[in-house]
Design an enzyme around this catalytic site. Sequence first.
Site, PDB file in Angstrom:
ATOM      1  N   SER A 156       0.884  -1.165   0.000  1.00  0.00           N
ATOM      2  CA  SER A 156       0.000   0.000   0.000  1.00  0.00           C
ATOM      3  C   SER A 156       0.919   1.210   0.000  1.00  0.00           C
ATOM      4  O   SER A 156       2.103   1.082   0.365  1.00  0.00           O
ATOM      5  CB  SER A 156      -0.849  -0.038   1.277  1.00  0.00           C
ATOM      6  OG  SER A 156      -1.455   1.209   1.500  1.00  0.00           O
ATOM      7  N   TYR A 189      -2.274  -1.114  10.213  1.00  0.00           N
ATOM      8  CA  TYR A 189      -2.351  -1.417   8.778  1.00  0.00           C
ATOM      9  C   TYR A 189      -1.052  -0.961   8.103  1.00  0.00           C
ATOM     10  O   TYR A 189      -0.414  -1.741   7.375  1.00  0.00           O
ATOM     11  CB  TYR A 189      -3.566  -0.710   8.154  1.00  0.00           C
ATOM     12  CG  TYR A 189      -3.708  -0.917   6.663  1.00  0.00           C
ATOM     13  CD1 TYR A 189      -4.350  -2.039   6.153  1.00  0.00           C
ATOM     14  CD2 TYR A 189      -3.190   0.013   5.758  1.00  0.00           C
ATOM     15  CE1 TYR A 189      -4.481  -2.233   4.777  1.00  0.00           C
ATOM     16  CE2 TYR A 189      -3.315  -0.169   4.384  1.00  0.00           C
ATOM     17  CZ  TYR A 189      -3.959  -1.295   3.906  1.00  0.00           C
ATOM     18  OH  TYR A 189      -4.080  -1.487   2.545  1.00  0.00           O
TER      19      TYR A 189
HETATM   20  P1  NAP Z   1     -11.486  -5.913   0.389  1.00  0.00           P
HETATM   21  O1  NAP Z   1     -12.434  -5.550  -0.694  1.00  0.00           O
HETATM   22  O2  NAP Z   1     -11.797  -5.560   1.790  1.00  0.00           O
HETATM   23  O3  NAP Z   1     -11.185  -7.476   0.266  1.00  0.00           O
HETATM   24  C1  NAP Z   1     -10.340  -8.090   1.193  1.00  0.00           C
HETATM   25  C2  NAP Z   1     -10.425  -9.583   1.023  1.00  0.00           C
HETATM   26  O4  NAP Z   1      -9.639 -10.201   2.049  1.00  0.00           O
HETATM   27  C3  NAP Z   1     -11.848 -10.130   1.157  1.00  0.00           C
HETATM   28  O5  NAP Z   1     -12.053 -11.148   0.213  1.00  0.00           O
HETATM   29  C4  NAP Z   1     -11.848 -10.695   2.571  1.00  0.00           C
HETATM   30  O6  NAP Z   1     -12.755 -11.756   2.773  1.00  0.00           O
HETATM   31  C5  NAP Z   1     -10.432 -11.197   2.682  1.00  0.00           C
HETATM   32  N1  NAP Z   1     -10.051 -11.382   4.083  1.00  0.00           N
HETATM   33  C6  NAP Z   1     -10.025 -10.467   5.073  1.00  0.00           C
HETATM   34  N2  NAP Z   1      -9.689 -11.045   6.234  1.00  0.00           N
HETATM   35  C7  NAP Z   1      -9.497 -12.369   5.982  1.00  0.00           C
HETATM   36  C8  NAP Z   1      -9.162 -13.486   6.785  1.00  0.00           C
HETATM   37  N3  NAP Z   1      -8.999 -13.377   8.111  1.00  0.00           N
HETATM   38  N4  NAP Z   1      -9.039 -14.690   6.193  1.00  0.00           N
HETATM   39  C9  NAP Z   1      -9.251 -14.829   4.865  1.00  0.00           C
HETATM   40  N5  NAP Z   1      -9.577 -13.801   4.059  1.00  0.00           N
HETATM   41  C10 NAP Z   1      -9.714 -12.586   4.604  1.00  0.00           C
HETATM   42  O7  NAP Z   1     -10.055  -5.259   0.112  1.00  0.00           O
HETATM   43  P2  NAP Z   1      -9.326  -4.838  -1.247  1.00  0.00           P
HETATM   44  O8  NAP Z   1      -9.447  -3.386  -1.378  1.00  0.00           O
HETATM   45  O9  NAP Z   1      -9.709  -5.732  -2.341  1.00  0.00           O
HETATM   46  O10 NAP Z   1      -7.805  -5.111  -0.816  1.00  0.00           O
HETATM   47  C11 NAP Z   1      -7.021  -6.143  -1.362  1.00  0.00           C
HETATM   48  C12 NAP Z   1      -5.582  -5.868  -0.994  1.00  0.00           C
HETATM   49  O11 NAP Z   1      -5.156  -4.625  -1.589  1.00  0.00           O
HETATM   50  C13 NAP Z   1      -5.330  -5.714   0.505  1.00  0.00           C
HETATM   51  O12 NAP Z   1      -4.090  -6.290   0.836  1.00  0.00           O
HETATM   52  C14 NAP Z   1      -5.279  -4.216   0.701  1.00  0.00           C
HETATM   53  O13 NAP Z   1      -4.514  -3.872   1.827  1.00  0.00           O
HETATM   54  C15 NAP Z   1      -4.610  -3.786  -0.591  1.00  0.00           C
HETATM   55  N6  NAP Z   1      -4.845  -2.389  -0.969  1.00  0.00           N
HETATM   56  C16 NAP Z   1      -6.085  -1.984  -1.383  1.00  0.00           C
HETATM   57  C17 NAP Z   1      -6.274  -0.660  -1.797  1.00  0.00           C
HETATM   58  C18 NAP Z   1      -7.605  -0.145  -2.294  1.00  0.00           C
HETATM   59  O14 NAP Z   1      -7.730   1.044  -2.596  1.00  0.00           O
HETATM   60  N7  NAP Z   1      -8.621  -0.970  -2.389  1.00  0.00           N
HETATM   61  C19 NAP Z   1      -5.183   0.218  -1.776  1.00  0.00           C
HETATM   62  C20 NAP Z   1      -3.944  -0.218  -1.338  1.00  0.00           C
HETATM   63  C21 NAP Z   1      -3.787  -1.527  -0.942  1.00  0.00           C
HETATM   64  P3  NAP Z   1     -14.291 -11.476   3.166  1.00  0.00           P
HETATM   65  O15 NAP Z   1     -14.874 -10.737   1.981  1.00  0.00           O
HETATM   66  O16 NAP Z   1     -14.837 -12.830   3.325  1.00  0.00           O
HETATM   67  O17 NAP Z   1     -14.268 -10.642   4.406  1.00  0.00           O
END
Ligand code: NAP
Length: 257
Positions: free
Chosen positions: A159, A172
Amino acid sequence: MHNLNELMHYKPATKALAGRNILITGAGDGIGRAAALSFAHYGATVILLGRTEAKLEAVYDEIESNGGVQPVIATLDLDTATHQDYLNLNNEIIENLGALHGLLHNASILGEMKPLGQYSEDTFARVMNINLTSNFLLTKAVLPSLQLADNASIVFTSSSVGRKSRAYWGSYAVSKFATEGLMQTWADEFEGTSNIRANSLNPGATQTAMRRQAYPGETPTDNPSAEEIMGAYLFLMSTDSVGINGAQLNAQIAKDT
Ligand code: NAP
């Protein structure tokens, strides 16, 4: 050689991932879901790991109805998974698929957005466990599967706050900094000794549930969808990235997160 600053526009050849087995954590939603669908579109067999079975089943069904290779579902909560759970996963991959060519550490939680002085001890530990420690435990357990591949790629999700922290991003940000350190340590150990490469990828601001949680006042459509940032993910999982190891990459031209 590809321009590593322009990976958002990378497009692999049709079926470039055919014959490659790729494990994605957090595959049921957001970026992980888009990555699973995208890898399957290019021919990969995807292993969908997540904690909510219904979401994984929906992705499974979508891949099948798109004509992709039959996926595998691995329901696992990364907060509570045991060493034995991870070892079982490695054994199942070897028995059923033969080898692992890709591992995308994608699952994370945001935790609390507040000053460290007010941050809950329990949340701090939980965020570190899911975002960081599980990446170490899972990588270690599936190393035998990765070593059986002709070349294998591990992608750690970072991130912008994993590269320069900011106030109120709590554990985080700390977990993402440590994830970069974990990636660099694996990468240096792999360098010249292994067929495995490890890199980190910052997706950048992307329309997902996590982004909405972190920036509730933002118009979601101001950011690209998860489907639109898949170029860098596909690049790192394809053989076009063989030889790139220990790099800190961006899926899009930087905006904050
Ligand atoms: P998201 O929509 O919240 O999805 C996160 C995923 O991780 C969901 O499928 C969730 O499952 C799963 N998860 C969370 N806790 C878990 C656990 N204990 N065991 C197994 N699975 C788990 O997030 P996202 O935005 O797609 O983020 C994906 C990655 O990109 C993350 O590493 C995040 O830090 C990084 N990131 C995102 C952004 C952004 O703008 N979106 C920016 C920078 C970095 P459930 O749906 O079942 O809860």
